[in-house]
Design an enzyme around this catalytic site. Structure first.
Site, PDB file in Angstrom:
ATOM      1  N   GLU A  52       0.839  -1.199   0.000  1.00 21.68           N
ATOM      2  CA  GLU A  52       0.000   0.000   0.000  1.00 21.68           C
ATOM      3  C   GLU A  52       0.881   1.258   0.000  1.00 21.68           C
ATOM      4  O   GLU A  52       1.867   1.333   0.734  1.00 21.68           O
ATOM      5  CB  GLU A  52      -0.874  -0.027   1.252  1.00 21.68           C
ATOM      6  CG  GLU A  52      -1.779   1.166   1.467  1.00 21.68           C
ATOM      7  CD  GLU A  52      -2.610   1.029   2.733  1.00 21.68           C
ATOM      8  OE1 GLU A  52      -3.548   1.821   2.916  1.00 21.68           O
ATOM      9  OE2 GLU A  52      -2.323   0.121   3.554  1.00 21.68           O
ATOM     10  N   LYS A 123      -9.101   2.770  -2.279  1.00 20.11           N
ATOM     11  CA  LYS A 123      -9.456   2.152  -1.000  1.00 20.11           C
ATOM     12  C   LYS A 123     -10.826   2.634  -0.533  1.00 20.11           C
ATOM     13  O   LYS A 123     -11.074   3.841  -0.454  1.00 20.11           O
ATOM     14  CB  LYS A 123      -8.390   2.491   0.037  1.00 20.11           C
ATOM     15  CG  LYS A 123      -8.498   1.767   1.371  1.00 20.11           C
ATOM     16  CD  LYS A 123      -7.298   2.124   2.242  1.00 20.11           C
ATOM     17  CE  LYS A 123      -7.255   1.338   3.533  1.00 20.11           C
ATOM     18  NZ  LYS A 123      -6.051   1.683   4.342  1.00 20.11           N
ATOM     19  N   CYS A 157      -5.475  -3.172   2.116  1.00 15.21           N
ATOM     20  CA  CYS A 157      -5.291  -3.233   3.566  1.00 15.21           C
ATOM     21  C   CYS A 157      -6.590  -3.476   4.330  1.00 15.21           C
ATOM     22  O   CYS A 157      -7.150  -4.573   4.290  1.00 15.21           O
ATOM     23  CB  CYS A 157      -4.591  -1.962   4.032  1.00 15.21           C
ATOM     24  SG  CYS A 157      -3.849  -2.085   5.683  1.00 15.21           S
TER      25      CYS A 157
END
Length: 275
Positions: A52, A123, A157
């Site tokens: 990430e 994200k 994540c």
């Protein structure tokens, strides 16, 4: 059909003896990416996955992130595309994306082995102040691409810690889920327990690729994992910088889904299917 993955468990960029230089760090990360791409391609890998926010670092503060953010097809994409084309390997890299309105997202972009941009994911589930202060949430959950005949999907994540996100990918046909991460201690239970559970319950491969080292007050946990749908760990990282290789075989996916019939045995009449 088999796809060899290379997972770059990269070191964080810390500056204990001086002020950070984000531009220099970005150049260093691109140079390290080129070295990793060369090594991965030489080992037969067709895809290189980075953590990430790989290009810039993650725990830098909202103001620094905003200054480093680029549009999707900006200079960094062009440099990564050149690396991918030079070595003939697809690359998934994390970066801060600025859209045309100036909004910043925590994003990953897939570049094909020919250097062409393939897919971009933002994200959707933001983690704590470190994310919420710097980024807007993405609004498209299921982003997919075809790579060597395998349908790949993307999360970042914290996204993978919600079972609904992975199940949405399974329902959409994702076979290999790529999850760049910047997981810090003391959350090692995520790669050890949650990631294998997601792979098993949604019957897909999961590649979870983390950082190591220290970045401001974060100590990254490492423990990169590639997990098969039957729970086998195809690659496991330690707490050091390394390039891990794993082979993803669609025959194993078919065999696992025949044996572990979670997807077909769901009572969607009671609780609905993820769409």
């Amino acid at each position: 059909m088999t796809l060899r993955l290379a997972c770059l468990q990269a070191p964080a960029t810390d500056h204990p003896n001086g002020a950070p230089d984000p531009a220099a760090d970005r150049r260093a990360n691109l140079a390290a990416l080129a070295d990793a791409a060369a090594g991965a391609a030489e080992s037969g890998a067709r895809l290189l996955i980075t953590p990430e926010m790989y290009l810039t670092g993650y725990n830098l503060g909202a103001e620094v992130i905003a200054g480093l953010a680029e549009e999707r097809h900006g200079p960094s994409q062009q440099e990564v595309s050149a690396i991918a084309a030079r070595h003939g390997i697809a690359i998934l890299y994390g970066y801060p994306e600025r859209d045309g309105d100036g909004v910043v997202y925590n994003a990953v972009q897939l570049i094909g082995g020919d250097g062409a941009p393939v897919a971009n994911y933002r994200k959707t589930h933001l983690f704590g102040d470190v994310d919420r202060a710097a980024f807007a949430p993405g609004e498209e959950l299921v982003v997919q691409a075809e790579l060597d005949g395998i349908r790949v999907g993307f999360l970042i994540c914290y996204d993978v810690e919600f079972p609904e996100t992975v199940r949405a990918h399974a329902d959409a046909g994702t076979e290999l889920l790529l999850v760049p991460t910047a997981l810090m201690r003391p959350y090692e239970f995520v790669p050890r327990q949650i990631v294998p559970a997601r792979a098993i319950e949604s019957q897909l491969f999961v590649a979870y690729v983390n950082r190591v080292g220290v970045e401001r007050d974060f100590v990254y946990a490492g423990e990169t994992r590639v997990v098969a749908p039957d729970g086998r760990e195809l690659a496991v990282g330690d707490d050091r910088e390394e390039l891990l290789l794993a082979d993803v075989d669609l025959a194993d996916l078919t065999a696992s889904r025949d044996l572990n019939t979670y997807l077909q045995d769901r009572r969607t009449d009671l609780y609905g299917a993820q769409k």
